[in-house]
Design a protein around this motif. Structure first.
Motif, short mmCIF file in Angstrom:
data_model
loop_
_atom_site.label_atom_id
_atom_site.label_comp_id
_atom_site.label_asym_id
_atom_site.label_seq_id
_atom_site.Cartn_x
_atom_site.Cartn_y
_atom_site.Cartn_z
N THR A 7 6.85 10.02 5.25
CA THR A 7 6.38 8.65 5.05
C THR A 7 7.57 7.68 5.00
O THR A 7 7.47 6.55 5.49
N ILE A 8 8.69 8.13 4.44
CA ILE A 8 9.90 7.29 4.46
C ILE A 8 10.32 7.04 5.91
O ILE A 8 10.66 5.91 6.28
N ALA A 9 10.29 8.07 6.73
CA ALA A 9 10.63 7.90 8.14
C ALA A 9 9.68 6.90 8.81
O ALA A 9 10.12 6.02 9.56
N LEU A 10 8.39 7.03 8.52
CA LEU A 10 7.40 6.12 9.10
C LEU A 10 7.67 4.67 8.72
O LEU A 10 7.64 3.78 9.57
N TYR A 11 7.97 4.42 7.46
CA TYR A 11 8.17 3.03 7.03
C TYR A 11 9.54 2.48 7.42
O TYR A 11 9.67 1.26 7.57
N SER A 12 10.50 3.33 7.60
CA SER A 12 11.76 2.89 8.21
C SER A 12 11.46 2.37 9.61
O SER A 12 11.89 1.26 9.99
N TRP A 13 10.72 3.15 10.38
CA TRP A 13 10.31 2.73 11.73
C TRP A 13 9.42 1.49 11.67
O TRP A 13 9.60 0.55 12.46
N HIS A 14 8.47 1.46 10.76
CA HIS A 14 7.49 0.37 10.68
C HIS A 14 8.17 -0.99 10.54
O HIS A 14 7.82 -1.95 11.24
N GLY A 15 9.15 -1.09 9.67
CA GLY A 15 9.86 -2.35 9.51
C GLY A 15 10.59 -2.74 10.78
O GLY A 15 10.48 -3.89 11.25
N LEU A 16 11.31 -1.82 11.38
CA LEU A 16 12.05 -2.11 12.62
C LEU A 16 11.10 -2.43 13.77
O LEU A 16 11.40 -3.28 14.61
N HIS A 17 9.97 -1.76 13.81
CA HIS A 17 8.93 -1.99 14.81
C HIS A 17 8.45 -3.44 14.75
O HIS A 17 8.42 -4.14 15.77
N HIS A 18 8.10 -3.89 13.57
CA HIS A 18 7.59 -5.27 13.44
C HIS A 18 8.72 -6.30 13.55
O HIS A 18 8.48 -7.41 14.03
N LEU A 19 9.91 -5.95 13.14
CA LEU A 19 11.05 -6.83 13.39
C LEU A 19 11.22 -7.03 14.89
O LEU A 19 11.49 -8.14 15.36
N GLY A 20 11.02 -5.98 15.66
CA GLY A 20 11.06 -6.08 17.11
C GLY A 20 10.02 -7.02 17.65
O GLY A 20 10.26 -7.78 18.60
N HIS A 21 8.81 -7.02 17.05
CA HIS A 21 7.78 -7.97 17.47
C HIS A 21 8.22 -9.41 17.24
O HIS A 21 8.01 -10.27 18.10
N VAL A 59 13.08 -4.05 -3.36
CA VAL A 59 14.04 -3.73 -4.42
C VAL A 59 13.49 -2.59 -5.27
O VAL A 59 14.19 -1.60 -5.55
N ARG A 60 12.24 -2.69 -5.67
CA ARG A 60 11.62 -1.64 -6.48
C ARG A 60 11.45 -0.35 -5.70
O ARG A 60 11.71 0.75 -6.20
N TRP A 61 11.00 -0.46 -4.46
CA TRP A 61 10.74 0.72 -3.63
C TRP A 61 12.03 1.49 -3.38
O TRP A 61 12.08 2.72 -3.53
N VAL A 62 13.10 0.79 -3.04
CA VAL A 62 14.38 1.45 -2.79
C VAL A 62 14.91 2.12 -4.06
O VAL A 62 15.42 3.24 -4.02
N ALA A 63 14.75 1.46 -5.20
CA ALA A 63 15.17 2.07 -6.48
C ALA A 63 14.38 3.36 -6.72
O ALA A 63 14.95 4.38 -7.13
N ASN A 101 0.82 -1.20 0.00
CA ASN A 101 0.00 0.00 0.00
C ASN A 101 0.86 1.25 0.00
O ASN A 101 0.57 2.22 -0.72
N SER A 102 1.93 1.26 0.78
CA SER A 102 2.78 2.44 0.83
C SER A 102 3.48 2.69 -0.51
O SER A 102 3.55 3.84 -0.97
N PHE A 103 3.99 1.64 -1.13
CA PHE A 103 4.65 1.77 -2.43
C PHE A 103 3.69 2.41 -3.44
O PHE A 103 4.06 3.33 -4.17
N ILE A 104 2.45 1.94 -3.45
CA ILE A 104 1.45 2.50 -4.38
C ILE A 104 1.17 3.96 -4.04
O ILE A 104 1.04 4.80 -4.94
N ARG A 105 1.13 4.29 -2.76
CA ARG A 105 0.92 5.69 -2.36
C ARG A 105 2.06 6.58 -2.84
O ARG A 105 1.83 7.71 -3.27
N PHE A 106 3.28 6.07 -2.79
CA PHE A 106 4.42 6.83 -3.32
C PHE A 106 4.25 7.08 -4.81
O PHE A 106 4.45 8.20 -5.30
N LYS A 107 3.90 6.03 -5.55
CA LYS A 107 3.73 6.18 -7.00
C LYS A 107 2.63 7.19 -7.32
O LYS A 107 2.79 8.01 -8.22
N LEU A 108 1.53 7.12 -6.58
CA LEU A 108 0.45 8.08 -6.80
C LEU A 108 0.92 9.50 -6.51
O LEU A 108 0.68 10.41 -7.31
N ALA A 109 1.60 9.70 -5.39
CA ALA A 109 2.05 11.04 -5.01
C ALA A 109 3.08 11.59 -6.00
O ALA A 109 3.16 12.81 -6.19
#
Length: 180
Positions: free
Chosen positions: A159-173, A127-131, A80-88
């Motif tokens: 949003t990049i800051a949020l998803y950086s946190w989001h991955g680490l947040h769930h990795l913590g879980h 891979v696509r998102w980082v590119a 969903n976030s990747f698609i939101r980036f493309k839309l924006a």
């Protein structure tokens, strides 16, 4: 660097602390956030490989999702976030479609499917998102989308800051269940 409020930390719900929007955004912080997004699929896969099937179906906290649901949620959320980036990046402040992540996590695919499918999604998607992120310039980072639930426009750099946190947040879980 993400700015976390240590006074609001419930370590089972927020193992790395709750997200707080960054006070300062600069090229170095954006680079760090993109690096975190890039590393997330491999870090998640490494933790998941340590778990038994029973642990995959273990909730990381009372009332929380199972690890399996967390992995599938990450794929859903990051798509969903990747698609939101493309839309924006292609429209002026587009209104995005919110989704009910809690209901998605209760669907049969999220509760029963092997996690390998969502790990594969995350690997390819990131891979696509980082590119895409590395190809953005300062004007792109300032672009926005409109979130109808929050009734506000959201900048892509935040949003990049949020998803950086989001991955680490769930990795913590996941680490709460794996014991690492």
């Amino acid at each position: 660097m993400l700015y976390l409020d240590p006074h609001m930390n419930n370590p089972l719900q927020y193992p790395i602390g709750p997200f707080a929007s960054p006070k300062e955004i600069n090229p170095e912080s954006i680079h760090e956030w993109i690096t975190n997004i890039e590393a997330f699929p491999a870090l998640l896969k490494m933790e998941i490989q340590k778990l038994s099937e029973a642990q995959l179906d273990t909730a990381y906290r009372p009332g929380g999702w199972s690890v399996r649901q967390v992995v599938h949620h990450c794929a859903d959320s990051h798509m969903n976030s990747f698609i939101r980036f493309k839309l924006a990046l292609t429209e002026e402040n587009p209104t995005i479609k919110p989704y009910f992540e809690g209901l998605w996590a209760e669907m049969s695919d999220a509760k029963t499917l092997p996690v390998v499918s969502s790990l594969a999604i995350l690997e390819g998607l990131h891979v696509r998102w980082v590119a895409l992120l590395r190809g953005m310039d300062s004007e792109d980072f300032a672009r926005t989308f409109f979130h109808p639930e929050n009734q506000k426009s959201v900048r892509l750099d935040k949003t990049i800051a949020l998803y950086s946190w989001h991955g680490l947040h769930h990795l913590g879980h996941v680490k709460l269940v794996s014991g690492h």
